[in-house]
Design a protein around this motif. Structure first.
Motif, mmCIF file in Angstrom:
data_model
loop_
_atom_site.group_PDB
_atom_site.id
_atom_site.type_symbol
_atom_site.label_atom_id
_atom_site.label_comp_id
_atom_site.label_asym_id
_atom_site.label_seq_id
_atom_site.Cartn_x
_atom_site.Cartn_y
_atom_site.Cartn_z
ATOM 1 N N ASN A 68 -7.950 48.250 31.672
ATOM 2 C CA ASN A 68 -8.779 47.097 32.020
ATOM 3 C C ASN A 68 -9.194 46.249 30.826
ATOM 4 O OD1 ASN A 68 -8.777 47.505 34.795
ATOM 5 N ND2 ASN A 68 -10.577 48.817 34.757
ATOM 6 N N GLY A 105 -14.171 49.430 36.127
ATOM 7 C CA GLY A 105 -14.010 47.986 35.973
ATOM 8 C C GLY A 105 -15.114 47.327 35.177
ATOM 9 N N THR A 146 -12.878 45.283 41.633
ATOM 10 C CA THR A 146 -12.753 46.723 41.388
ATOM 11 C C THR A 146 -13.754 47.509 42.217
ATOM 12 O OG1 THR A 146 -12.037 46.290 39.110
ATOM 13 C CG2 THR A 146 -12.787 48.512 39.615
ATOM 14 N N ASN A 163 -7.398 43.962 41.233
ATOM 15 C CA ASN A 163 -8.341 45.032 40.928
ATOM 16 C C ASN A 163 -8.817 45.756 42.178
ATOM 17 O OD1 ASN A 163 -8.226 44.695 38.204
ATOM 18 N ND2 ASN A 163 -10.263 43.822 37.971
ATOM 19 N N GLU A 183 -14.404 45.246 31.978
ATOM 20 C CA GLU A 183 -13.783 43.920 32.026
ATOM 21 C C GLU A 183 -14.763 42.794 31.698
ATOM 22 O OE1 GLU A 183 -10.972 42.937 34.999
ATOM 23 O OE2 GLU A 183 -10.372 45.005 35.343
#
Length: 265
Positions: A124, A193, A16, A164, A196
């Motif tokens: 996410n 991100g 990401t 991502n 995650e």
């Protein structure tokens, strides 16, 4: 937690952040065709990951536990729990597509940039849970419980990281177009991100307490991910004029993730 698992949890966030870094070098906003292709690619990766990395291992673990013909039970039950969980979050967190569907209504109380970040954060969460639950299964195997191979878990981490990368760009570029500085747009894309690895770590901690529930957790993550695919990504890749970019990108992402999972699993 061993070093390989730590890398597995970190890879999706790295993907990401690298994608968000595109805003530091690109000057124009992503075109609609590119956005549709990226959404289709992400949808393909997540769909294949849900099947090969989550649902099939859930059924296999249920069979290993002696459930026989009823091995589909935890997979089906966990799948529906994941769908209902994302449905609840979908009701609680404002979405950009909901705002766009009601342009005549009262103005949203949250700035558009904030709404965008909230929507991507929601997207996410199931990805982080999926990564966490497969690595929880790997760690459970190291402790002597039925498990998933480390290579199979790493395949999921790599696949999520790959999908991502465009997702980070999808977030940071519109933030830049909305008036944010390059630095703020990059930070926002990367921060989207960050949920995650946190969701993955939480899932690992929870799974460590209830190893017998791993089939349920695997299928829960699959249901949540497929909800995101149907609710968010499929409509996005079909927006605007008819184009084959989205479906072709979906097929590419699906094939790539399937290949990674089968080859490394």
């Amino acid at each position: 937690m061993n070093g390989l698992a730590a890398w597995g949890l970190a890879l999706p966030f790295v993907g990401t952040a690298l994608g968000a870094g595109c805003v530091l070098f690109m000057r124009r906003q992503l075109g609609q065709g590119v956005q549709r292709a990226l959404a289709g690619f992400a949808a393909g990766v997540m769909t294949a990951a849900s099947v090969w990395s989550l649902l099939i291992p859930a059924i296999e673990q249920a069979e290993a536990a002696g459930l026989g013909v009823w091995a589909f039970g935890p997979a089906a039950g966990g799948f529906w729990l994941g769908v209902l969980f994302l449905l609840l979050l979908d009701r609680l967190i404002p979405h950009l597509h909901q705002r766009a569907a009601r342009p005549e209504g009262p103005p949203a109380r949250l700035p558009r940039i904030t709404m965008m970040l909230l929507a991507v954060t929601l997207h996410n969460i199931p990805e982080g849970m999926a990564v966490g639950v497969v690595w929880a299964a790997v760690l459970a195997g190291e402790a002597g419980a039925p498990a998933i191979a480390a290579a199979e878990a790493m395949a999921l981490s790599v696949g999520i990281a790959i999908q991502n990368f465009p997702e980070g760009a999808i977030v940071s570029m519109p933030l830049r177009a909305e008036g944010a500085s390059r630095g703020r747009a990059f930070a926002g894309g990367a921060a989207s991100g960050a949920v995650e690895p946190l969701a993955a770590l939480f899932t690992i901690l929870a799974a460590g307490l209830v190893v017998p529930a791993l089939p349920w957790l695997l299928s829960f993550a699959a249901g949540a991910m497929l909800y995101v695919v149907v609710e968010e990504l499929v409509p996005e890749m079909a927006e605007g004029e008819h184009s084959d970019a989205g479906p072709l990108a979906f097929a590419l992402g699906f094939t790539l993730m399937m290949t990674l999972d089968v080859a490394l699993g």
